[in-house]
Write an enzyme that holds these catalytic residues in place. Structure first.
Site, PDB file in Angstrom:
ATOM      1  CG  PHE A 153      -1.806  -1.193   1.367  1.00  0.00           C
ATOM      2  CD1 PHE A 153      -2.275  -1.905   0.279  1.00  0.00           C
ATOM      3  CD2 PHE A 153      -2.137  -1.647   2.635  1.00  0.00           C
ATOM      4  CE1 PHE A 153      -3.054  -3.036   0.437  1.00  0.00           C
ATOM      5  CE2 PHE A 153      -2.927  -2.779   2.801  1.00  0.00           C
ATOM      6  CZ  PHE A 153      -3.381  -3.479   1.693  1.00  0.00           C
ATOM      7  CD  GLU A 239       1.558  10.073   7.616  1.00  0.00           C
ATOM      8  OE1 GLU A 239       0.881   9.130   7.166  1.00  0.00           O
ATOM      9  OE2 GLU A 239       2.633   9.903   8.238  1.00  0.00           O
ATOM     10  NE  ARG A 265     -32.552  15.356 -11.904  1.00  0.00           N
ATOM     11  CZ  ARG A 265     -32.805  14.631 -12.980  1.00  0.00           C
ATOM     12  NH1 ARG A 265     -32.520  15.120 -14.180  1.00  0.00           N
ATOM     13  NH2 ARG A 265     -33.318  13.419 -12.869  1.00  0.00           N
TER      14      ARG A 265
END
Length: 375
Positions: A153, A239, A265
């Protein structure tokens, strides 16, 4: 600084419009960003922005590197945001803060220019958020070490030229027996596995990495021998804060898309924006985003002031990424069936968001870290 920051944001947006927007769908289909994009980002001054000028950066405040991630995430380029943050906000700061003068001079200018891509290799098939289970071993060999093991990963895994690698140097010493190494991808014994197929962030190269008797010199050690885990703890706040930065910006981008859509919409003879459920859902999500934006700005300031600890970073990462996923689900629902179609950007936002609660430490681990700071 505010004017300079806005001008910089404009430059980031312009780069994304010219270099990324026309090509991103194709990169998603190919499931990898082009290697040449890194050098184009370097030429545009979008890499390692807050790194000192002597190492090729701009020496800018932390807010400027956040601006890069924010604009990329807000535009819906989750894969690029992930790759950029690993390179500029994880790998490069490790080298800047822990590296020797020779290591910094060798790697950092090339990283700022996009000529050297950085990655960090912590996760293993049997060790994710709990790195105590890591098995990659670095054994002494004369004046250097030999590294054996496997990582998985790993973001930037296919393109990476330098990998900050977490190893066990003394398996019997627990956290005090771990060490970080800088491993060049050209070293004999190093190899990349396949580019892993993911449900989202398709354009981000995420790979297996293999170390088979990789011989590294003693000066490949990053930081202190035996203090790998401690070094990770020191760097994790940044991080996790950058993941929070990405989460809030992505949520803002999703909400903007959805507001535009519900205004246009129609259902039952009037715009969706006139329906009470739609209005209440938009109000709920807007409040969620704004509260987290305010908290994030507080965290960013604390980090800039040097007053941001591991528990604070865990709280920021946990709450913002959970919010991002809530907003992704709520926005996609308002798009109805169209939201499930890949041609609509909200669909990519949705699948890209899900990993945010996992990488960088799962939400469950974040809660445990916070609890340990209190109980």
């Amino acid at each position: 600084m505010d004017n300079e920051l806005e001008l910089f944001r404009d430059n980031v947006r312009r780069f994304l419009e010219e270099e990324v927007a026309p090509n991103y769908d194709q990169w998603e289909r190919e499931e990898i960003l082009p290697r040449s994009l890194w050098e184009r980002m370097g030429d545009a001054g979008l890499l390692c922005v807050d790194m000192p000028e002597e190492y090729g950066g701009a020496g800018a405040p932390f807010a400027f590197t956040c601006a890069v991630i924010e604009e990329v995430a807000r535009a819906g380029y989750g894969a690029l945001a992930s790759n950029l943050s690993v390179h500029s906000d994880i790998a490069a700061p490790y080298i800047l803060h822990l590296g020797s003068d020779a290591q910094k001079a060798h790697y950092l200018p090339r990283m700022a220019a996009g000529q050297c891509v950085g990655a960090i290799a912590m996760t293993e098939p049997g060790a994710g958020s709990d790195l105590q289970g890591a098995r990659t071993r670095a054994q002494t060999d004369g004046d250097g070490y030999r590294i054996n093991g496997q990582k998985t990963f790993i973001t930037n895994g296919q393109h990476a030229n330098v990998i900050v690698t977490f190893t066990k140097t003394d398996p019997d010493a627990g956290s005090r027996g771990t060490t970080l190494f800088l491993v060049d991808s050209e070293m004999p014994g190093f190899s990349r596995g396949r580019n892993l197929e993911k449900i989202g962030q398709h354009a981000a190269d995420t790979s297996e990495l293999f170390f088979a008797d990789v011989a590294v010199p003693a000066d490949a050690v990053l930081g202190r021998v035996g203090n790998g885990f401690g070094h990770l703890m020191d760097e994790l706040p940044r991080e996790r804060l950058v993941l929070a930065v990405s989460a809030v910006a992505a949520a803002e981008g999703m909400l903007d898309l959805t507001i535009d859509y519900v205004r246009e919409r129609k259902a039952f003879g009037k715009p969706l924006s006139a329906q009470q459920n739609t209005r209440f859902e938009i109000a709920r999500m807007k409040t969620d985003v704004e509260v987290h934006r305010a908290y994030l700005e507080q965290c960013k300031q604390r980090f800039a002031d040097g007053d941001f600890d591991v528990a604070g970073a865990a709280m920021a990462k946990y709450t913002t990424t959970e919010m991002q996923c809530r907003v992704a689900d709520g926005c996609l629902q308002l798009f109805g069936g169209y939201g499930y179609m890949r041609e609509y950007p909200i669909a990519r936002h949705y699948v890209d968001a899900r990993v945010q609660r996992i990488y960088g430490g799962t939400s469950e681990i974040m809660k445990e870290i916070v609890a340990r700071s209190l109980l």
